[in-house]
Structure formats: structure tokens, C-alpha cells
Design an enzyme around this catalytic site. Structure first.
Site, mmCIF file in Angstrom:
data_model
loop_
_atom_site.group_PDB
_atom_site.id
_atom_site.type_symbol
_atom_site.label_atom_id
_atom_site.label_comp_id
_atom_site.label_asym_id
_atom_site.label_seq_id
_atom_site.Cartn_x
_atom_site.Cartn_y
_atom_site.Cartn_z
ATOM 1 N N GLU A 30 -2.102 -1.450 6.591
ATOM 2 C CA GLU A 30 -1.200 -0.442 6.038
ATOM 3 C C GLU A 30 -1.856 0.879 6.431
ATOM 4 O OE1 GLU A 30 0.999 0.621 1.817
ATOM 5 O OE2 GLU A 30 -1.137 0.250 1.796
ATOM 6 N N ASP A 89 -4.583 -3.121 2.387
ATOM 7 C CA ASP A 89 -3.929 -2.077 1.615
ATOM 8 C C ASP A 89 -4.604 -0.731 1.891
ATOM 9 O OD1 ASP A 89 -2.079 -1.390 -0.652
ATOM 10 O OD2 ASP A 89 -3.967 -0.816 -1.589
#
Lengths: 709, 117
Positions: free
Chosen positions: A387, A350
Site C-alpha cells: 500500500e 499496510d
């Protein structure tokens, strides 16, 4: 076995028998005769071990680490005759209180071991807790053995992966799931046959590290419901599975339950990727709670401004100081643990761009953490997916420091496909790159560097993408300010639910167009849980705080929408049947196998002529099956026609390579039952020279030789 | 934790009474080990066990592995619903053959059930 000579106590404190401990492994380890505790802090001056009976709010003893129990910056102690199943443990750290210098030691606070592998305190989902208890998230010693019965990581080649992004609790929390333990790892295990039927071979689990669902909980002004941290992008402990996701969490068996889930998924040929959040923790900024890292070594664990405030590249209050050598090792230890002890097949990082920032927040050209992960021997079989952006403005899609290992969530694929489908002009050049695996972005990489998706947990579901022009987030209690504004969505003529059959049909067609383009594109496709039945979140594009039917998989709706599910099944099966769609190398745009055709050729309403002009909304391409797997494993040829124009168009077909005939595999304009053919049963076209592609529709033809024979 | 042993038709019937957790697991393991012999047949009656912790489940699995290593057989009798579910969710249950009545347990062992599967 001969007993070790270091299994005898050497010290005593208030009746408890002790000896200086072993510094490694960090955390609490059950050792012969007792438990070894090891914890480090670079800036503390003293440390005390605090022991509680399981779930008891008050400690029963506090044992200081005495002289001789510290090596370097590591405090280590073995305590004998403790019943490991009946204690929780924490620490008190003493040291300077000087926030401007980054030090916030406070020995009145009990803090949690960052290496805790089992954490109590929130072990039944959303159960009421005492906010005044001195120790909220309670580390527990565990023996983490497991009988894997020969299970290993699956190591499915990246190009063959079909990822299903899902929320553990949301998948079965609804009573419509019918599982024994809704909303748990075990509930998911019970639904493995469903995942197999859909055809995916990888689940990407939204965060499953321990987090606090009560963090920032509040009442929705819109609905009156309690809003929780449902998504869990806010880690309390990196080494511990979310106990509240386990039906057996109240017995402290969440580790076994998650391992059993992974073992059973592997038995069904399904990999497990974890969505890991190393960019920040649940401790927030100066106003946030002290749970662990702040009270142990604030200046080491967090990126701090020169004045001692928290940098906020994550958008959540703090930023983990992940390129500090000590923190880097914590991250590495953590991922190695999940790979080796849980057989996890990969990780999705993330806001991964934060992992490439230095201790002052500046982007590094050669970030040591990312380099270490990319080359780590224990992680060598793991998928690593970034990401590749953060909330501090660093956007690295296509330029993430990948070391040849990190794939990326390709946000450009999402945006391009959405815009093309809704009919935006000027998209063809971009679309051509996306369906090829984005060679413009990953020229020195392979197509598998691109994880393609149209929807993910952030943003609209596929059904909402075709039902809403703008977000409807009032229920989040932030006056609709939260969530993305650029959704590239189109409501097909009416905002939200409608009885208009034409709109209804168009929406379903647009969904089918999206998933078809996703499945015929080079790269690694990722689906969002529930899109296969048309899951709606009623236009809310940021549902992080809703633990309700709004975010849960609706198994009743699945039955009502079996036409859509059947289509998803069909296109997934089609992709799996055709290695020409799953290339390991980028297209070469020429004939390198002597078939007489290049690997990929571009077409339009005229064969061999693609209209790339600004106002064109039409593109077709053909893959010569002879080129599959570099010519080593020939496949059928495939022709794809994409018509984003609002009128039907007749596409002149190129001659099928070899001696093949074109067969109709997918036509999104056709009604359910006729929109996708079972693999191998595609009907041949009567007219081999042209095909009428419906308005806003995608057609896929497969060229096979044996029919003409 | 109390354990009673009786032998019926060459089958060792072990009746457990009490909770199985980390404080009793070791003594249970040692007590059961005494009955694990080549080709042993063990019926473990758990009617009196209301709770089994993580350590308890581990003793069960170790016992199973030891029995199998000796080419013996083991059947669990009267497993409570709760323990049964916990064992299923955590993967321990798949190893075991279960019986709901004493006669069924004896019959399963006499008919060759309760071995490795």
C-alpha cells in the site's frame, strides 16, 4: 539419540534449575528438559523473567537473568522442568527513565516478548477483560509443529491471481452463516466451497496478528453499541495469530487452527495473503499503553523526534523504526516465519511507504528493509504487495522502491474507474492506461505490478459507491470527520435506500460495469468481500470499529441477490478462461506475432476510431487473441465497449481478427440470466458489424473461429 | 491419566481415563507405544477423557503415525463432542476413524478400517 551435554542445569534460583540459554532463536523455545528464553534490548541494564501459571493474574516466580546469562545485548536462559502448556511468561526490564532521550524503562511493568508466537489474554473475541491486570497480553511458549501432509505455497503466477479481500471474523460472524464456529478461522474453512464457487483463487486476510479488540473501545453516541477495534490494524504481537479469531483459541490452539485453514485453502487452490501492519504498533504515543516494545527498547523500536516524542507517520500515534538494523531483522524474521511455518503465500504491507523511511522519517531512495524483503531467499515465492502511501504524506503509487518484486495497490485504478463509471468527463486517457495495466505508471515493470481494485476495506462497498454521494459515518462517534471525503461515488439519483426501480436497476448495472472493467483489465484484480451480493454498510466508509451486522457478511442477503452473485461468477470465469486478459508483459501496440493485428487496438462508436475528446464518455478496445502469452498460447480475441453516457449508443464493430465471429459474452444492460454467458456458450451476434450498447453499460464480445467452420 | 488394556479377538482395547495434557502426554505416549506392533489393531476408548490439550492431540497424531508405519490400524471410540470439534478445526480429525459404540469400533477394525487415509 545421544543426549546433548547442555541439557543439564548449571544454576539454581529459588528451587528452579537453570543454565545460561541459547541466544537463538529469539523468544521461548521448548528444548530438551525445559524452555529456553531469549530476548534482546540495546539499552536495558537488567532483565527479569516473570512466570505466571496460565491465565493467573499474579506471577509465581520472577527469575533475574544472572551474570553470565547475557551475550551482547541478548538475555538468554534455559529453565528446566517447566510445564510449557501451563505457563505465561513476561519480562521486566530495568534501564534509564529519560523520555527526552527516548528511554522509558520501568521495571514495575511486565512486558511481552516481541517474538511471542502465542498470546493469551484476548483469546475469546470481545470477552470482558480486567483492565487493571498487570499483564494483559500474555506470551506463551509453544511447540509449533504441524502435519502439513505435503502442502506447500501454491505459487500461482501473479497474472493469474484473483484476490478476495476479506475480514476473518466478518465473513462468518453473522448467524446467517450457519457455520459451527461463527467468526473464526474454522468458520472460514467451512465456507471454502463458497469461495471456490465464486471463483477467486486468493484470499487477502485483513490483519490476523494478535491485536486488542478493546483498544479505544467506546460507546457509539449514535447507536449505543460498543465500538471495538474490529479491523485490527494495530499489532500487539507480530508472530502470533489473533487468538480470538480461533474457535480453539481458549485452548491455545489458534496456530493449529489457522494452519489447518491455510492447508485446506491450498487444497482448494486458494492462496493466502496476509495484510501485515509493520508501520506502527498498538502502543500508541506517549499516552498509550506499554505492552512490549516501549518497555524493552523504546529508542530502538520507534522513530522518535529529537525530543523523544513519537513520530506519527502512521496516523495512529507511533511509527515503527523499521529501517533500524535490529527492527529490520525482527520484520524479516517475522515474515520468514509466516512464510515457512504457516505456508503463507504473500503479504500486503499496510502503509508501506513508512517502510521506506529512515530513522528520522526521511524517505530513503534505497531502503534496506524493502531491499532485504525483495531479495530474501525464504520469501522468494511470496507475493509482496505495497500500500504505497502513508499518513505522513508520502504517496508512492507508481514510484515505490519495488526492486522488481513489490506490486502496488493501484489507487489510481480505483479512482479512474469510479469517475469514468459515474460519467465524469476527461477520463478516457486515464482509463485507457488503467485497463492496460497502467503502463504509464509501471513502464519498467510488468502489468502485474498493478493490483487493480475499485473497492477495498477502506471506503465504500461497491453497493454504497452507487448509493451514496457522501460518507455517513456518524455511527463511528467522530462527528463524520473520519473516513475519506473523495469517494468518487454517485448515488444514481437518491441518497441511500430507495424503492425507485429505475434507480435500483441502474445501481446494479453500475456494479456490474465496475466489476466487468476490473476483470477485463490487465494486472491483478482484487474484490472486496461481499461486493458480489451488493453488501451495504449504509454509507459508512470507515467501519473499523463496528463488529456488527453493519460489517458482517450477510448470507441471507447473498441468497436474495443471487443474480448479482451469478454475474460475478460469470465475469470471474471469463477472466480465468482468457489468458489474453492476463498478460505478463505490457502491450507493444504493434503486430509482433504476424497475425495482421496489433495486440491492442482502440475503437469507439466508429470502429478504428476512438474519440479521445474531453466530452467523450465512450471507449472500446480489441485484444487480438493471437498475441496471448506472447503468441505462444493463442486465445480468443476480445472486444470491450464501455459506454458511460446516459443514452444507448450503437458501436460499429471492427472485423474479428482471424476468421472469427463475434459472440456476446457480457452485456451489463441485459437482465440477470442474460447479462453474462457461460464460458464457451456465448451466442454469436446476428449482426457482426454493429452492437447497440445500452446507457451506462459495458459489453464484452469474444471472437471465436470454430463457429464459422 | 490411567490406561487399561485388554485384548479382544486380537484387538488391543486401550481405555483412557483422565485429561491428556502436557503433564500426562509423555507417559501416555510411552504406555501406548508398548502396544504398537506390526499389523496391530488398536481401539482407543476415550469416553473417560474430558479434555485434550495441544500436547494431547500431538500424542494422538504421533500414535497414529506410528501405527500406520507398522501397517496397523487404529479407531477412536467415544470421542467427546468438544474434543471432536477441536480436532476437526485443527486438522487432526481427518486422519482418524471414529466409532460411537464398542461393537462398531471392533467391527471397523475387523473390516479393515482405521488404516491410512
Amino acid at each position: 539419540m545421544v543426549r546433548r551435554i547442555d541439557t543439564y542445569p548449571t544454576h539454581e534460583y529459588e528451587g528452579y534449575k537453570l543454565r545460561p540459554g541459547r541466544t537463538q532463536p529469539f523468544g521461548a523455545s521448548v528444548v530438551p528438559g525445559g524452555i529456553n528464553f531469549s530476548v534482546f534490548s540495546s539499552h536495558a541494564t537488567a532483565c527479569t523473567l516473570v512466570l505466571f501459571e496460565r491465565d493467573n493474574p499474579e506471577p509465581f516466580v520472577e527469575i533475574p537473568f544472572m551474570d553470565g546469562f547475557r551475550i551482547g545485548n541478548v538475555y538468554a536462559m534455559t529453565i528446566f522442568d517447566l510445564d510449557y502448556e501451563n505457563i505465561d511468561y513476561g519480562f521486566r526490564f530495568d534501564g534509564p527513565w529519560d523520555p527526552s532521550q527516548g528511554h522509558v524503562f520501568d521495571p514495575s511493568t511486565v512486558v511481552m516478548d516481541p517474538y511471542a508466537r502465542s498470546i493469551g489474554g484476548r483469546d475469546v473475541w470481545a470477552q470482558r477483560v480486567d483492565p487493571h491486570a498487570i499483564y494483559q497480553h500474555r506470551a506463551r511458549p509453544v511447540i509449533d509443529d504441524f502435519d502439513w501432509e505435503g502442502d506447500t505455497q501454491l505459487e500461482i503466477p501473479l497474472e493469474d491471481l484473483i484476490i478476495y479481500e476479506m475480514h476473518v471474523r466478518g465473513f462468518t460472524a453473522s448467524p446467517t452463516s450457519g457455520v459451527a464456529a461463527p467468526g473464526t478461522f474454522d468458520g472460514l474453512r467451512e465456507k471454502i466451497p463458497y469461495l471456490k464457487a465464486l471463483g477467486v483463487n486468493c484470499v487477502e486476510l485483513m490483519p490476523v496478528f494478535e491485536f486488542d479488540e478493546w483498544e479505544h473501545s467506546r460507546i457509539s453516541p449514535e447507536t449505543g453499541e460498543i465500538l471495538l477495534n474490529y479491523w485490527g490494524y494495530s499489532t500487539v504481537g507480530f508472530f502470533a495469530p489473533k487468538a480470538g479469531y480461533a474457535a480453539t483459541g481458549r485452548y491455545d490452539m489458534q496456530m493449529d487452527e489457522l494452519k489447518n485453514l491455510i492447508k485446506e485453502l491450498h487444497r482448494s487452490g486458494i492462496e493466502v495473503i496476509l495484510d501485515v501492519v509493520f508501520n506502527h504498533t498498538a502502543e500508541g504515543n506517549e499516552l498509550g499503553p506499554v505492552i512490549s516494545f516501549k518497555g524493552i527498547d523504546n529508542k530502538t523500536y520507534y522513530m522518535l523526534t529529537p525530543d523523544g516524542y513519537y513520530y506519527n507517520f502512521s496516523g495512529t500515534g507511533n511509527t515503527l523504526n523499521c529501517n533500524h538494523p535490529v527492527v529490520r531483522n525482527v520484520v524479516l524474521d517475522c515474515l520468514r516465519y509466516w512464510a515457512a511455518d504457516y505456508h503463507v503465500d504473500g503479504f500486503r504491507f499496510d502503509l508501506a511507504s513508512i517502510l521506506g523511511r529512515d530513522q528520522n522519517g526521511a524517505p530513503l531512495s534505497n531502503p534496506p528493509l524493502l531491499e532485504a524483503l525483495a531479495h530474501d531467499p525464504i520469501l522468494a515465492g511470496c507475493k509482496l504487495i505495497a500500500e504505497a502511501w502513508d499518513a505522513g504524506g508520502l504517496y508512492q503509487v507508481g514510484s515505490f522502491p519495488d526492486y522488481g518484486r513489490f506490486a502496488e495497490w493501484n489507487g489510481r485504478f480505483r479512482d479512474t474507474v469510479r469517475r469514468f463509471i459515474k460519467g465524469d468527463e476527461g477520463m478516457l486517457g486515464d482509463l485507457a492506461q488503467r485497463v492496460q495495466g497502467s503502463p504509464d505508471m509501471y513502464s519498467r515493470r510488468r502489468p502485474t505490478a498493478s493490483v487493480n481494485f475499485v473497492t477495498c476495506h477502506d471506503g465504500f462497498t461497491l453497493m454504497d459507491m452507487v448509493s451514496y454521494n457522501s460518507k455517513h459515518n456518524l455511527a463511528n462517534g467522530e462527528d463524520n470527520r473520519d473516513g475519506q471525503n473523495d469517494n468518487y461515488s454517485w448515488n444514481c439519483g437518491h441518497e441511500g435506500p430507495t424503492d425507485n426501480q429505475d434507480i435500483h436497476d441502474l445501481r446494479r448495472r453500475q456494479i456490474k460495469n465496475a466489476v466487468t472493467i476490473l476483470m477485463i483489465s490487465q494486472g491483478v484484480p482484487m474484490l472486496l468481500m461481499g461486493d458480489e451480493y451488493g453488501r451495504t454498510k449504509h454509507g459508512n466508509n470507515n467501519t473499523y470499529c463496528h463488529d456488527s451486522p453493519l460489517t458482517w457478511f450477510d448470507w441471507g442477503a447473498l441468497e436474495e441477490n443471487d443474480d448479482l452473485f451469478g454475474f460475478f461468477q460469470g465475469v470471474i470465469a471469463f477472466r480465468k478462461a482468457h489468458q489474453v486478459l492476463r498478460r505478463r508483459e505490457h502491450f507493444k501496440h504493434r503486430d509482433v506475432v504476424g497475425s495482421g493485428w496489433p495486440d491492442i487496438t482502440w475503437h469507439g462508436t466508429q470502429a478504428w476510431y476512438a474519440d479521445w475528446s474531453h466530452y467523450s464518455r465512450v471507449l472500446a478496445f480489441m485484444l487480438d487473441g493471437a498475441h496471448a502469452r506472447g503468441g505462444l498460447d493463442p486465445d480468443d480475441s476480445i472486444y470491450v465497449a464501455m459506454n458511460a453516457y446516459w443514452e444507448p449508443l450503437t458501436f460499429e464493430l471492427p472485423l474479428c481478427p482471424g476468421d472469427g465471429l463475434w459472440h456476446a459474452a457480457i452485456d451489463t444492460y441485459q437482465p440477470p440470466g442474460w447479462d453474462v454467458a457461460p464460458v464457451g456458450e456465448e451466442p454469436p451476434l446476428e449482426d457482426q458489424s454493429s452492437y447497440q450498447v445500452g446507457p451506462r453499460s459495458v459489453v464484452v464480445l469474444v471472437g471465436r473461429e470454430e463457429i464459422r467452420r | 491419566m490411567e490406561i487399561q488394556e485388554e485384548t479382544i479377538n486380537g484387538i488391543t482395547v486401550l481405555t483412557l481415563d483422565g485429561e491428556v495434557d502436557s503433564s500426562t502426554a509423555l507417559s501416555l505416549q510411552e504406555a501406548v507405544e508398548a502396544y504398537i506392533n506390526p499389523h496391530c489393531r488398536i481401539l482407543m476408548n476415550l469416553a473417560g477423557v474430558g479434555y485434550m490439550s495441544s500436547a494431547g492431540l500431538r500424542v494422538m497424531l504421533v500414535t497414529y503415525r506410528d501405527v500406520i508405519a507398522q501397517e496397523g490400524r487404529i479407531v477412536l471410540l467415544h470421542l467427546s463432542e468438544e474434543i471432536r470439534y477441536v480436532m476437526e478445526a485443527t486438522g487432526f480429525l481427518s486422519h482418524f476413524t471414529l466409532a460411537d459404540s464398542f461393537d462398531e469400533g471392533i467391527a471397523l477394525l475387523e473390516n479393515g478400517h482405521g488404516s491410512a487415509h
